[in-house]
Write a protein that holds these residues in place. Structure first.
Motif, short mmCIF file in Angstrom:
data_model
loop_
_atom_site.label_atom_id
_atom_site.label_comp_id
_atom_site.label_asym_id
_atom_site.label_seq_id
_atom_site.Cartn_x
_atom_site.Cartn_y
_atom_site.Cartn_z
N GLU A 5 0.83 -1.20 0.00
CA GLU A 5 0.00 0.00 0.00
C GLU A 5 0.87 1.25 0.00
OE1 GLU A 5 -4.10 -0.96 2.20
OE2 GLU A 5 -2.36 -1.18 3.49
N SER A 6 0.35 2.31 -0.61
CA SER A 6 1.07 3.58 -0.65
C SER A 6 0.87 4.32 0.67
CB SER A 6 0.58 4.43 -1.83
OG SER A 6 0.87 3.80 -3.05
N LYS A 7 1.39 3.72 1.72
CA LYS A 7 1.27 4.28 3.07
C LYS A 7 2.64 4.43 3.70
CE LYS A 7 -3.32 2.44 4.29
NZ LYS A 7 -4.06 1.60 5.26
N ARG A 8 2.77 5.48 4.49
CA ARG A 8 4.00 5.71 5.25
C ARG A 8 3.59 6.03 6.69
NH1 ARG A 8 8.98 9.40 3.05
NH2 ARG A 8 10.62 8.49 4.35
N ASN A 9 4.11 5.26 7.59
CA ASN A 9 3.73 5.40 9.01
C ASN A 9 2.21 5.32 9.17
OD1 ASN A 9 6.46 5.82 9.76
ND2 ASN A 9 6.28 8.00 9.25
N GLY A 10 1.60 4.44 8.39
CA GLY A 10 0.17 4.21 8.50
C GLY A 10 -0.70 5.22 7.78
N GLU A 11 -0.11 6.22 7.14
CA GLU A 11 -0.87 7.26 6.45
C GLU A 11 -0.69 7.14 4.94
OE1 GLU A 11 -2.86 9.43 7.93
OE2 GLU A 11 -2.39 8.69 9.94
N TRP A 12 -1.81 7.27 4.22
CA TRP A 12 -1.73 7.20 2.77
C TRP A 12 -0.90 8.36 2.20
CZ3 TRP A 12 -3.27 3.87 -1.05
CH2 TRP A 12 -4.01 2.75 -0.64
N ILE A 13 -0.15 8.05 1.17
CA ILE A 13 0.65 9.05 0.46
C ILE A 13 -0.18 9.58 -0.70
CG2 ILE A 13 2.69 9.44 -0.96
CD1 ILE A 13 4.03 7.16 0.61
N TYR A 14 -0.44 10.87 -0.70
CA TYR A 14 -1.23 11.47 -1.78
C TYR A 14 -0.38 12.28 -2.75
CZ TYR A 14 -5.32 10.29 1.04
OH TYR A 14 -6.28 9.62 1.76
N ASP A 15 0.86 12.59 -2.36
CA ASP A 15 1.73 13.37 -3.23
C ASP A 15 2.06 12.56 -4.48
OD1 ASP A 15 3.71 15.65 -3.73
OD2 ASP A 15 4.99 13.87 -3.84
N PRO A 16 1.73 13.08 -5.68
CA PRO A 16 1.95 12.30 -6.90
C PRO A 16 3.39 11.85 -7.09
CG PRO A 16 0.53 14.19 -7.34
CD PRO A 16 1.07 14.37 -5.95
N GLY A 17 4.35 12.74 -6.80
CA GLY A 17 5.75 12.39 -6.99
C GLY A 17 6.18 11.25 -6.08
N MET A 18 5.73 11.29 -4.83
CA MET A 18 6.07 10.22 -3.90
C MET A 18 5.42 8.90 -4.29
SD MET A 18 8.23 10.85 -1.49
CE MET A 18 7.82 9.56 -0.29
N ALA A 19 4.16 8.96 -4.73
CA ALA A 19 3.47 7.74 -5.14
C ALA A 19 4.17 7.09 -6.33
CB ALA A 19 2.01 8.05 -5.47
N MET A 20 4.60 7.90 -7.29
CA MET A 20 5.30 7.36 -8.44
C MET A 20 6.69 6.84 -8.06
SD MET A 20 3.19 7.65 -10.95
CE MET A 20 4.24 7.44 -12.40
N ALA A 21 7.34 7.55 -7.15
CA ALA A 21 8.67 7.11 -6.70
C ALA A 21 8.58 5.78 -5.97
CB ALA A 21 9.28 8.18 -5.79
N LEU A 22 7.53 5.60 -5.18
CA LEU A 22 7.34 4.33 -4.48
C LEU A 22 7.22 3.18 -5.49
CD1 LEU A 22 6.71 2.55 -2.05
CD2 LEU A 22 4.33 3.32 -2.17
N GLN A 23 6.43 3.40 -6.53
CA GLN A 23 6.27 2.36 -7.54
C GLN A 23 7.60 2.04 -8.22
OE1 GLN A 23 3.03 3.26 -10.27
NE2 GLN A 23 1.96 4.32 -8.63
N GLU A 24 8.35 3.08 -8.57
CA GLU A 24 9.62 2.84 -9.25
C GLU A 24 10.60 2.11 -8.35
OE1 GLU A 24 13.26 5.37 -11.28
OE2 GLU A 24 11.18 5.82 -11.80
N TYR A 25 10.63 2.49 -7.08
CA TYR A 25 11.56 1.83 -6.16
C TYR A 25 11.22 0.34 -6.04
CZ TYR A 25 14.25 0.58 -2.06
OH TYR A 25 15.13 -0.03 -1.21
N VAL A 26 9.95 0.04 -5.85
CA VAL A 26 9.53 -1.36 -5.73
C VAL A 26 9.87 -2.11 -7.02
CG1 VAL A 26 7.54 -2.90 -5.50
CG2 VAL A 26 7.73 -0.87 -4.04
N LYS A 27 9.59 -1.49 -8.15
CA LYS A 27 9.85 -2.11 -9.45
C LYS A 27 11.33 -2.47 -9.63
CE LYS A 27 9.59 0.86 -12.77
NZ LYS A 27 11.01 1.08 -13.15
N ASP A 28 12.21 -1.60 -9.17
CA ASP A 28 13.63 -1.77 -9.43
C ASP A 28 14.40 -2.46 -8.30
OD1 ASP A 28 13.34 -0.56 -11.87
OD2 ASP A 28 13.97 1.42 -11.19
N HIS A 29 13.82 -2.48 -7.08
CA HIS A 29 14.61 -2.95 -5.93
C HIS A 29 13.95 -4.03 -5.09
CE1 HIS A 29 17.55 0.29 -6.51
NE2 HIS A 29 16.53 1.09 -6.71
N ILE A 30 12.66 -4.21 -5.20
CA ILE A 30 11.98 -5.20 -4.37
C ILE A 30 11.61 -6.41 -5.23
CG2 ILE A 30 10.03 -5.67 -2.83
CD1 ILE A 30 11.98 -3.60 -1.74
#
Length: 346
Positions: A5-30
């Protein structure tokens, strides 16, 4: 399938840049032992494809006025408007599966899930669209990264038609480039088709339902999850800072284009011809039948090399008294005109 989930410390991330960065990180590193689903919701934003020219896709003055951001994704496809009234779903599939380019297969679980809550007549049509009674309720995108298929789509539960139409209706009428332009289709909504017992679903109810259907579970608490570590979040922050929240990535990636505009103002006609490279003004010529006491070349020189963003253009003209060049014309009106690029008038 894992749920991230796009959550940090239990809170949803709504910032578009952070949401996209999360996806890219998971795609490339997880890399896990199963596929991955990560739903995301963003504050109002226009998400454009990797190969699009941002200036061809959006109404920038409307975006500035309403605080709407723009973010460029890594996959292709067209521009879409996203907000917190609808949920998007992103996936990482094993590349050995026969899914890349197979949008029918990608959409199949979503279509079945929608049918269970009363939404019938949903079809995958065209290259990558999902339509309901002939109206588009989703558009998908795919790419392949490190042997995995990275793909996703949005589901329009309660689209904001006014914002969607306004922001994806740029005024650029005479622009020459080689970008991929969006096809603006008729947009539909899912809610009117929900069965009576589901009409009061919130976007969060809808999200939990879809997650359960996509994961094949009965309750969201049964989801198999991966929780990002502090080290993971440091990587996400770095990507957001250097890429998705970086103006040059979102606007400046397109190499070069040209446009010419003419507009009639109370003080006369102003025509501007621009040659733009990496979102910076490489050449500019201002002509017209306005009356000024100083040479307009001084305005042109002040704008050369500046990025096509409102704050930078206002700063560039900050030391100039535009009334001396054009007559009664404010800097705000002049800059908005440059960015909105209205249709040429006879």
């Amino acid at each position: 399938m894992y749920l991230i989930e796009s959550k940090r410390n239990g809170e949803w991330i709504y910032d578009p840049g952070m949401a996209m960065a999360l996806q890219e990180y998971v795609k490339d590193h997880i890399f896990l032992d199963d596929d991955v689903l990560f739903p995301y919701m963003m504050h109002p934003v226009v998400q454009i494809g990797k190969y699009q020219n941002a200036y061809e896709e959006v109404n920038q003055p409307y975006m500035d006025e309403h605080g709407i951001k723009i973010v460029r994704r890594e996959s292709g496809g067209g521009a879409i408007y996203l907000d917190d009234r609808n949920m998007s779903f992103c996936f990482l599939f094993d590349g050995n599966q026969d899914i890349f380019g197979n949008y029918g297969r990608l959409y199949e679980p979503a279509i079945k899930a929608l049918e269970k809550i009363g939404v019938h007549r949903v079809e995958q049509k065209g290259r990558n669209d999902l339509v309901l009674d002939g109206k588009k309720i989703s558009g998908a995108a795919m790419t392949v990264q490190k042997g995995r298929v990275y793909c996703g789509y949005s589901l329009l539960l309660d689209p904001n038609y006014e914002a969607m139409v306004s922001v994806l209706n740029p005024n650029l009428k005479k622009i020459e480039s080689h970008g991929i332009q969006s096809v603006r289709s008729r947009v539909g909504a899912i809610r009117p088709y929900l069965a009576p017992e589901f009409q009061d679903m919130t976007v969060w109810d809808f999200t939990d339902y879809m997650i359960c259907q996509l994961l094949g579970i009965d309750n969201i608490s049964q989801a198999k999850r991966y929780e990002l570590t502090p080290e993971d979040w440091a990587g996400v922050d770095k990507i957001a800072r250097e890429k998705y929240n970086n103006w040059d990535w979102n606007y400046g990636r397109f190499k070069e284009f040209e446009y010419h505009v003419t507009e009639r103002f109370p003080i006369g006609t102003i025509s501007i011809g621009l040659s733009v490279e990496h979102a910076k003004i490489a050449a500019i010529q201002i002509t017209g039948d306005f009356f000024g006491t100083q040479d307009v070349k001084e305005v042109e020189e002040a704008l050369l090399g500046k990025r096509l963003r409102k704050d930078e253009l206002l700063e560039a003209t900050g030391q100039l008294d535009l009334t001396k060049y054009f007559g009664d014309l404010t800097k705000e009106a002049f800059v908005n005109y440059m960015l909105s690029v209205p249709a040429v008038k006879a």
